[in-house]
Design a protein around this motif. Sequence first.
Motif, PDB file in Angstrom:
ATOM      1  N   GLY A 132       0.773  -1.230   0.000  1.00 28.68           N
ATOM      2  CA  GLY A 132       0.000   0.000   0.000  1.00 28.68           C
ATOM      3  C   GLY A 132       0.806   1.283   0.000  1.00 28.68           C
ATOM      4  O   GLY A 132       0.308   2.333   0.424  1.00 28.68           O
ATOM      5  N   VAL A 133       2.047   1.241  -0.485  1.00 26.84           N
ATOM      6  CA  VAL A 133       2.868   2.445  -0.553  1.00 26.84           C
ATOM      7  C   VAL A 133       2.309   3.377  -1.633  1.00 26.84           C
ATOM      8  O   VAL A 133       1.980   2.953  -2.738  1.00 26.84           O
ATOM      9  CB  VAL A 133       4.346   2.083  -0.872  1.00 26.84           C
ATOM     10  CG1 VAL A 133       5.167   3.344  -1.160  1.00 26.84           C
ATOM     11  CG2 VAL A 133       4.956   1.309   0.285  1.00 26.84           C
ATOM     12  N   GLU A 134       2.194   4.652  -1.291  1.00 28.33           N
ATOM     13  CA  GLU A 134       1.625   5.636  -2.212  1.00 28.33           C
ATOM     14  C   GLU A 134       2.659   6.617  -2.761  1.00 28.33           C
ATOM     15  O   GLU A 134       2.432   7.265  -3.774  1.00 28.33           O
ATOM     16  CB  GLU A 134       0.536   6.431  -1.504  1.00 28.33           C
ATOM     17  CG  GLU A 134      -0.609   5.578  -0.959  1.00 28.33           C
ATOM     18  CD  GLU A 134      -1.473   6.358  -0.005  1.00 28.33           C
ATOM     19  OE1 GLU A 134      -2.526   6.845  -0.463  1.00 28.33           O
ATOM     20  OE2 GLU A 134      -1.095   6.500   1.185  1.00 28.33           O
ATOM     21  N   ARG A 135       3.784   6.707  -2.072  1.00 27.98           N
ATOM     22  CA  ARG A 135       4.794   7.700  -2.444  1.00 27.98           C
ATOM     23  C   ARG A 135       6.182   7.109  -2.229  1.00 27.98           C
ATOM     24  O   ARG A 135       6.436   6.479  -1.200  1.00 27.98           O
ATOM     25  CB  ARG A 135       4.615   8.943  -1.572  1.00 27.98           C
ATOM     26  CG  ARG A 135       5.554  10.093  -1.856  1.00 27.98           C
ATOM     27  CD  ARG A 135       5.402  11.124  -0.757  1.00 27.98           C
ATOM     28  NE  ARG A 135       6.098  12.367  -1.025  1.00 27.98           N
ATOM     29  CZ  ARG A 135       6.402  13.263  -0.102  1.00 27.98           C
ATOM     30  NH1 ARG A 135       6.065  13.059   1.159  1.00 27.98           N
ATOM     31  NH2 ARG A 135       7.025  14.377  -0.419  1.00 27.98           N
ATOM     32  N   VAL A 136       7.085   7.330  -3.194  1.00 32.83           N
ATOM     33  CA  VAL A 136       8.453   6.808  -3.110  1.00 32.83           C
ATOM     34  C   VAL A 136       9.444   7.961  -3.249  1.00 32.83           C
ATOM     35  O   VAL A 136       9.329   8.789  -4.161  1.00 32.83           O
ATOM     36  CB  VAL A 136       8.716   5.760  -4.210  1.00 32.83           C
ATOM     37  CG1 VAL A 136      10.194   5.376  -4.263  1.00 32.83           C
ATOM     38  CG2 VAL A 136       7.849   4.520  -3.979  1.00 32.83           C
ATOM     39  N   VAL A 137      10.409   8.007  -2.330  1.00 31.99           N
ATOM     40  CA  VAL A 137      11.514   8.958  -2.428  1.00 31.99           C
ATOM     41  C   VAL A 137      12.720   8.197  -2.974  1.00 31.99           C
ATOM     42  O   VAL A 137      13.232   7.283  -2.321  1.00 31.99           O
ATOM     43  CB  VAL A 137      11.852   9.586  -1.059  1.00 31.99           C
ATOM     44  CG1 VAL A 137      13.041  10.541  -1.198  1.00 31.99           C
ATOM     45  CG2 VAL A 137      10.647  10.307  -0.489  1.00 31.99           C
ATOM     46  N   GLY A 138      13.154   8.562  -4.166  1.00 29.55           N
ATOM     47  CA  GLY A 138      14.255   7.861  -4.818  1.00 29.55           C
ATOM     48  C   GLY A 138      15.584   8.548  -4.597  1.00 29.55           C
ATOM     49  O   GLY A 138      15.703   9.769  -4.770  1.00 29.55           O
ATOM     50  N   PHE A 139      16.587   7.759  -4.211  1.00 30.21           N
ATOM     51  CA  PHE A 139      17.961   8.271  -4.053  1.00 30.21           C
ATOM     52  C   PHE A 139      18.829   7.518  -5.053  1.00 30.21           C
ATOM     53  O   PHE A 139      19.056   6.314  -4.904  1.00 30.21           O
ATOM     54  CB  PHE A 139      18.467   8.050  -2.626  1.00 30.21           C
ATOM     55  CG  PHE A 139      19.782   8.722  -2.328  1.00 30.21           C
ATOM     56  CD1 PHE A 139      19.824   9.868  -1.545  1.00 30.21           C
ATOM     57  CD2 PHE A 139      20.975   8.226  -2.842  1.00 30.21           C
ATOM     58  CE1 PHE A 139      21.033  10.499  -1.266  1.00 30.21           C
ATOM     59  CE2 PHE A 139      22.185   8.844  -2.573  1.00 30.21           C
ATOM     60  CZ  PHE A 139      22.221   9.988  -1.784  1.00 30.21           C
ATOM     61  N   VAL A 140      19.284   8.223  -6.094  1.00 26.93           N
ATOM     62  CA  VAL A 140      20.114   7.587  -7.122  1.00 26.93           C
ATOM     63  C   VAL A 140      21.550   7.502  -6.622  1.00 26.93           C
ATOM     64  O   VAL A 140      22.166   8.509  -6.269  1.00 26.93           O
ATOM     65  CB  VAL A 140      20.051   8.373  -8.447  1.00 26.93           C
ATOM     66  CG1 VAL A 140      20.982   7.742  -9.481  1.00 26.93           C
ATOM     67  CG2 VAL A 140      18.620   8.397  -8.978  1.00 26.93           C
ATOM     68  N   LEU A 141      22.081   6.288  -6.603  1.00 27.55           N
ATOM     69  CA  LEU A 141      23.427   6.037  -6.070  1.00 27.55           C
ATOM     70  C   LEU A 141      24.483   6.276  -7.151  1.00 27.55           C
ATOM     71  O   LEU A 141      25.156   5.360  -7.628  1.00 27.55           O
ATOM     72  CB  LEU A 141      23.510   4.610  -5.531  1.00 27.55           C
ATOM     73  CG  LEU A 141      22.638   4.350  -4.298  1.00 27.55           C
ATOM     74  CD1 LEU A 141      22.523   2.849  -4.032  1.00 27.55           C
ATOM     75  CD2 LEU A 141      23.190   5.069  -3.078  1.00 27.55           C
ATOM     76  N   ALA A 142      24.614   7.539  -7.534  1.00 22.90           N
ATOM     77  CA  ALA A 142      25.626   7.938  -8.516  1.00 22.90           C
ATOM     78  C   ALA A 142      26.188   9.285  -8.089  1.00 22.90           C
ATOM     79  O   ALA A 142      25.438  10.176  -7.678  1.00 22.90           O
ATOM     80  CB  ALA A 142      25.011   8.040  -9.908  1.00 22.90           C
ATOM     81  N   SER A 143      27.501   9.423  -8.165  1.00 18.64           N
ATOM     82  CA  SER A 143      28.133  10.639  -7.660  1.00 18.64           C
ATOM     83  C   SER A 143      27.806  11.862  -8.514  1.00 18.64           C
ATOM     84  O   SER A 143      27.242  12.840  -8.020  1.00 18.64           O
ATOM     85  CB  SER A 143      29.655  10.455  -7.602  1.00 18.64           C
ATOM     86  OG  SER A 143      30.016   9.453  -6.685  1.00 18.64           O
ATOM     87  N   PHE A 144      28.171  11.830  -9.797  1.00 17.04           N
ATOM     88  CA  PHE A 144      28.054  13.008 -10.646  1.00 17.04           C
ATOM     89  C   PHE A 144      26.959  12.804 -11.677  1.00 17.04           C
ATOM     90  O   PHE A 144      26.869  11.742 -12.286  1.00 17.04           O
ATOM     91  CB  PHE A 144      29.399  13.307 -11.314  1.00 17.04           C
ATOM     92  CG  PHE A 144      30.529  13.357 -10.328  1.00 17.04           C
ATOM     93  CD1 PHE A 144      30.531  14.282  -9.303  1.00 17.04           C
ATOM     94  CD2 PHE A 144      31.570  12.446 -10.401  1.00 17.04           C
ATOM     95  CE1 PHE A 144      31.549  14.318  -8.368  1.00 17.04           C
ATOM     96  CE2 PHE A 144      32.601  12.470  -9.473  1.00 17.04           C
ATOM     97  CZ  PHE A 144      32.588  13.410  -8.449  1.00 17.04           C
ATOM     98  N   ARG A 145      26.164  13.819 -11.883  1.00 14.40           N
ATOM     99  CA  ARG A 145      24.969  13.661 -12.707  1.00 14.40           C
ATOM    100  C   ARG A 145      25.245  13.932 -14.186  1.00 14.40           C
ATOM    101  O   ARG A 145      25.883  14.921 -14.549  1.00 14.40           O
ATOM    102  CB  ARG A 145      23.856  14.569 -12.196  1.00 14.40           C
ATOM    103  CG  ARG A 145      23.370  14.128 -10.823  1.00 14.40           C
ATOM    104  CD  ARG A 145      22.045  14.734 -10.438  1.00 14.40           C
ATOM    105  NE  ARG A 145      21.565  14.123  -9.203  1.00 14.40           N
ATOM    106  CZ  ARG A 145      20.399  14.401  -8.636  1.00 14.40           C
ATOM    107  NH1 ARG A 145      19.585  15.277  -9.191  1.00 14.40           N
ATOM    108  NH2 ARG A 145      20.032  13.797  -7.524  1.00 14.40           N
TER     109      ARG A 145
END
Length: 313
Positions: free
Chosen positions: A101-114
Motif C-alpha cells: 500500500g505504498v503511495e509515495r516513493v523517495v528515490g535516491f540515485v546512487l551515482a556521484s556526478f549527474r
Amino acid sequence: MAKKTAVLLIGFGGPAKPEEVRPFLLSVVGAMKIPEERLAEVLRHYDAIGGVSPYNAITQKQQSALESLLFSKGASLPVSVAYRNSKPSFKDAFESYKRFGVERVVGFVLASFRSPASFKKYVERVEEGRKEADADSILVEYTKDFTQDELYLKAQAERIREVWDSWTPEKKDATEVIFTAHSIPVSTCEESCQENGSRCYGFQFYETAQKIARMISAKNWCTAYQSRSGNPRDRWLEPDVKDRILALDTKKVRNVLLVPVGFLCDNVEVIYDLDREAKAAVENRGLGYARAGTVSDHPLFIEMMARRVCEVI
C-alpha cells in the motif's frame, strides 16, 4: 492524511555469484554492439577478483544504515534497494510497494556526478519498472544532487585520511593524489552541460576533487578518468588514469594515492581497474601505490542521505 511513503535506493547493481556475471554484463550493454572479445575481457576481470562484485552487499549495508538512522530521527520509513542490472529490479520494487500500500516513493540515485548516463537513465529505468508493475498511482520524487554537500565531502575526506594521516609530511609532499571518475563519451558530457548549465559532469567532478583536496591539504593533486568502454572511435573524457601515471615526474613524485571519488562503493571498476591495472602502472614506474576507500556506508554519508530524504518528505 499523509501518503504512505517508502525510500528507494536506486543502484547500478552487480553479480553476487559467478554464474550471474555474464547475464549481468549482457544487461549492462543492452542493445549496444559490444565485440565478444571485449565481453570476454571483462569476464576475465571478474574471474580475477573472485567472480563476484561487492556492490550489492555494500548497497545493502547502506540501506540498513539509512533505515536505522531515519528511524532514530522519528522517520519510520521502509528503505529498499533496486538495481538497473540485477535483482531486485525496479519492477520488483514497485510490485512490492503495491502489496504494502505504498503511495509515495523517495528515490535516491546512487551515482556521484549527474549526467544523462548517471542520473537520467536511472530515472527512465525506474519509470519503466513502475509502468511494468502497473503502479502508475505511486508518486516518485527524487533527492537533490549531493556532491557539494559538506557531509559527503567530509565522508570522502575521512576515507582518504584513513591512509593519509599515517604518512609523514615528507611522504605527503612526494605524493600525487589522483581523483578518478568513470569516463563518459564527450557527447554525453556536452549533453549534461546543456541540461545543467556550467555544472556538467566533468565540472562537477573537478569541483568536488578540488574541495576534498583542500580539506586534506594535498599540495599535489589532479583528476583523471577510468574504466572507459564502448566504441573506440568515440571521443571519451580524458586523461585516462594510466596516462596520468605515465606523465608523472618521478624526480618529484614518489607515491601515488588514488581516490575513486566517482564511485560510492567498491566494484569491479575500482578493484580491478585501479587496484590491479593502475597499481601495476604505478609500480612499473618505481612508485608507491595506495588507494583511498569509497564512502560506502560511512556514517557521514548515511547522515547526508537521511537529510536529503527528509528534505523531500
